[in-house]
Scaffold this active site. Sequence first.
Site, short mmCIF file in Angstrom:
data_model
loop_
_atom_site.label_atom_id
_atom_site.label_comp_id
_atom_site.label_asym_id
_atom_site.label_seq_id
_atom_site.Cartn_x
_atom_site.Cartn_y
_atom_site.Cartn_z
N TYR A 100 -25.93 -56.25 -44.29
CA TYR A 100 -25.24 -55.86 -43.04
C TYR A 100 -25.73 -54.53 -42.50
CZ TYR A 100 -22.43 -59.99 -42.88
OH TYR A 100 -22.05 -61.30 -42.75
N ARG A 102 -28.75 -55.24 -40.66
CA ARG A 102 -28.46 -55.90 -39.37
C ARG A 102 -27.88 -54.92 -38.35
NH1 ARG A 102 -25.36 -60.96 -40.47
NH2 ARG A 102 -25.22 -60.95 -38.20
N HIS A 156 -16.30 -63.77 -33.81
CA HIS A 156 -16.63 -63.44 -35.20
C HIS A 156 -16.70 -61.94 -35.46
CE1 HIS A 156 -18.53 -67.73 -35.60
NE2 HIS A 156 -17.22 -67.75 -35.62
N CYS A 190 -11.10 -52.10 -44.34
CA CYS A 190 -10.95 -52.00 -45.80
C CYS A 190 -10.92 -53.41 -46.38
CB CYS A 190 -9.66 -51.25 -46.14
SG CYS A 190 -9.51 -50.99 -47.92
N CYS A 231 -4.49 -53.05 -47.80
CA CYS A 231 -4.76 -51.94 -46.87
C CYS A 231 -5.19 -52.51 -45.52
CB CYS A 231 -5.86 -51.05 -47.45
SG CYS A 231 -6.28 -49.65 -46.38
N CYS A 273 -12.83 -46.69 -48.36
CA CYS A 273 -11.79 -46.62 -47.34
C CYS A 273 -11.19 -45.21 -47.31
CB CYS A 273 -10.70 -47.64 -47.64
SG CYS A 273 -9.33 -47.51 -46.49
N CYS A 323 -6.86 -45.74 -47.96
CA CYS A 323 -6.27 -46.00 -49.28
C CYS A 323 -7.07 -45.36 -50.41
CB CYS A 323 -6.12 -47.51 -49.52
SG CYS A 323 -7.69 -48.37 -49.81
C1 BJW Z 1 -32.39 -70.32 -29.04
C2 BJW Z 1 -33.34 -69.34 -29.01
C3 BJW Z 1 -33.63 -68.83 -27.76
C4 BJW Z 1 -33.15 -69.84 -31.04
N1 BJW Z 1 -32.99 -69.30 -26.69
N2 BJW Z 1 -31.77 -70.79 -27.98
C5 BJW Z 1 -13.94 -78.10 -39.42
C6 BJW Z 1 -14.81 -78.94 -40.07
C7 BJW Z 1 -15.57 -78.48 -41.15
C8 BJW Z 1 -15.47 -77.18 -41.60
C9 BJW Z 1 -14.61 -76.35 -40.94
C10 BJW Z 1 -13.84 -76.81 -39.88
N3 BJW Z 1 -13.09 -75.78 -39.44
C11 BJW Z 1 -13.37 -74.69 -40.17
C12 BJW Z 1 -14.28 -75.02 -41.11
C13 BJW Z 1 -14.85 -74.11 -42.13
C14 BJW Z 1 -15.93 -73.18 -41.58
C15 BJW Z 1 -17.05 -73.97 -40.92
O1 BJW Z 1 -17.15 -74.07 -39.70
N4 BJW Z 1 -17.98 -74.47 -41.69
C16 BJW Z 1 -19.11 -75.18 -41.12
C17 BJW Z 1 -20.39 -74.72 -41.79
C18 BJW Z 1 -18.88 -76.66 -41.20
N5 BJW Z 1 -15.36 -72.24 -40.64
C19 BJW Z 1 -14.77 -71.14 -41.04
O2 BJW Z 1 -14.65 -70.88 -42.23
C20 BJW Z 1 -14.21 -70.21 -39.99
N6 BJW Z 1 -12.87 -69.88 -40.32
C21 BJW Z 1 -11.88 -70.74 -40.23
O3 BJW Z 1 -12.05 -71.85 -39.75
O4 BJW Z 1 -10.68 -70.28 -40.70
C22 BJW Z 1 -9.63 -71.22 -40.93
C23 BJW Z 1 -10.03 -72.09 -42.10
C24 BJW Z 1 -10.43 -71.49 -43.26
C25 BJW Z 1 -10.80 -72.29 -44.35
C26 BJW Z 1 -10.76 -73.67 -44.25
C27 BJW Z 1 -10.37 -74.26 -43.04
C28 BJW Z 1 -9.98 -73.44 -41.97
C29 BJW Z 1 -14.98 -68.91 -39.96
C30 BJW Z 1 -16.39 -69.08 -39.50
C31 BJW Z 1 -17.11 -67.73 -39.58
C32 BJW Z 1 -18.60 -67.85 -39.30
N7 BJW Z 1 -19.19 -66.62 -39.63
C33 BJW Z 1 -20.60 -66.40 -39.38
C34 BJW Z 1 -21.00 -65.00 -39.93
C35 BJW Z 1 -20.46 -63.89 -39.01
C36 BJW Z 1 -20.86 -62.55 -39.49
C37 BJW Z 1 -22.34 -62.35 -39.45
O5 BJW Z 1 -22.95 -62.38 -38.36
O6 BJW Z 1 -22.93 -62.16 -40.50
O7 BJW Z 1 -20.87 -66.49 -37.99
S1 BJW Z 1 -21.66 -67.68 -40.06
C38 BJW Z 1 -22.80 -67.69 -38.74
O8 BJW Z 1 -22.75 -68.95 -38.02
C39 BJW Z 1 -22.29 -66.63 -37.76
C40 BJW Z 1 -22.57 -67.27 -36.43
O9 BJW Z 1 -21.77 -66.68 -35.44
C41 BJW Z 1 -22.24 -68.71 -36.71
C42 BJW Z 1 -22.86 -69.67 -35.74
O10 BJW Z 1 -24.25 -69.63 -35.81
P1 BJW Z 1 -25.09 -69.73 -34.46
O11 BJW Z 1 -24.86 -68.56 -33.62
O12 BJW Z 1 -24.90 -71.05 -33.86
O13 BJW Z 1 -26.57 -69.55 -35.04
P2 BJW Z 1 -27.57 -70.67 -35.57
O14 BJW Z 1 -28.65 -69.96 -36.28
O15 BJW Z 1 -26.87 -71.74 -36.29
O16 BJW Z 1 -28.15 -71.32 -34.24
C43 BJW Z 1 -29.01 -70.59 -33.38
C44 BJW Z 1 -29.38 -71.53 -32.24
O17 BJW Z 1 -30.12 -70.81 -31.29
C45 BJW Z 1 -30.24 -72.72 -32.69
O18 BJW Z 1 -29.69 -73.89 -32.10
C46 BJW Z 1 -31.61 -72.42 -32.10
O19 BJW Z 1 -32.33 -73.60 -31.73
C47 BJW Z 1 -31.21 -71.62 -30.89
N8 BJW Z 1 -32.21 -70.69 -30.42
N9 BJW Z 1 -33.77 -69.11 -30.32
C48 BJW Z 1 -32.06 -70.32 -26.85
N10 BJW Z 1 -34.57 -67.88 -27.62
#
Ligand code: BJW
Length: 327
Positions: free
Chosen positions: A78, A81, A132, A140, A145, A201, A204
Amino acid sequence: MTSSSNRPSVVPQQDLESFQDHLNKSTRILALLGAGLSASSGLPTFRGAGGLWRTHDATQLATPGAFSADPGLVWQFYSYRRHMALKAKPNPAHYALAELAKKKETFLTLSQNVDGLSPRANHPEESLKLLHGSLFDVKCSDFFCNYLEKNNYTDPIVPALAIPTSEEDPTTTSALASRELDIADENVPIPELSYKHLPKCPKCKRGLLRPGVVWFGEMLPEKVLDDIEEWIQKENKIDLIMVIGTSAKVYPAAGFVDRARAKGARVAIINMDKNDVPASGLDKRDWFFQGDAARILPEILSNVIGELKETPDAAADADNAVTEASS
Ligand code: BJW
């Protein structure tokens, strides 16, 4: 200054016309943003090429489990990043969306990105929902906390997280001679960090600080979800949702596409990869604009936002953010 008007068109004319015709008539507009939006600012995406940090799948480091198993490694990821995001600049896609938000009052942007580039493009705060969190919030990690610090741009956040540099070139006296090493490359050695090296933190005095981002298994910020829900419920229809630079695989973010469709929204996808469509697939009324969001957005939004000019002020703000952060 960046101009979009003298460039050759990057989208088929017929799609451009039908999209712009619909955009003109649209009032209730959503955008769902993902990492691809910032790709042309030089920031890596999560999945596919670029989704590896050293030997680690980036999504595997974005979990509470990874942080408790090895907080030093997760902080190195991080901190790197944060550093890269501060060095990066918003691209024309960030500016185009910010302009659209100024022109269309009921346009709401749902961003999965944590890199701070949309705020730095002066995207109006009230119409930008950070699903996100932000790399520049720290909180923390102790369950009991509630310490949260917003807009912490200190880079590195503690000295042990400084990006290592190469040896200075003995043939020059310039301070620029030492070069930052790319710690995303597994061949560049990084130290093993333990509790004593990491940010604590101040409230705390017990817990480690952690990035204020949403990891897998964690709830999205309640206020953000409430605001979005209120916007969705406010009227019976949504005109358009633009799904930009996201693989639309992470929930609940990806679920907003279906929510919008259920209220009549037409879907416009802007993505490099033709296969990255939302789970519900493509409808014949949808648009798929294939290519770099930084090229496509200024063009497809031009009938509303006009010719995009990157304001010197915004560019200066970005430069200041980097200078302040590294001083
Ligand atoms: C271009 C380009 C260019 C390239 N021009 N395009 C329902 C079903 C199944 C599972 C779940 C569900 N509901 C919830 C879940 C669990 C889970 C989940 O979704 N899992 C999946 C993997 C299935 N979700 C969670 O846990 C969420 N919390 C939650 O639901 O809480 C309640 C709960 C908890 C537990 C159980 C059930 C419910 C939280 C999700 C948090 C995601 N966090 C991250 C990290 C954030 C911090 C960090 O940055 O480090 O968020 S993971 C990562 O993925 C990050 C992103 O925001 C997120 C999405 O990724 P993104 O942005 O789409 O990136 P890529 O790389 O996937 O895609 C890039 C795209 O760009 C590609 O398509 C390329 O082609 C394109 N591209 N260059 C245009 N120039």
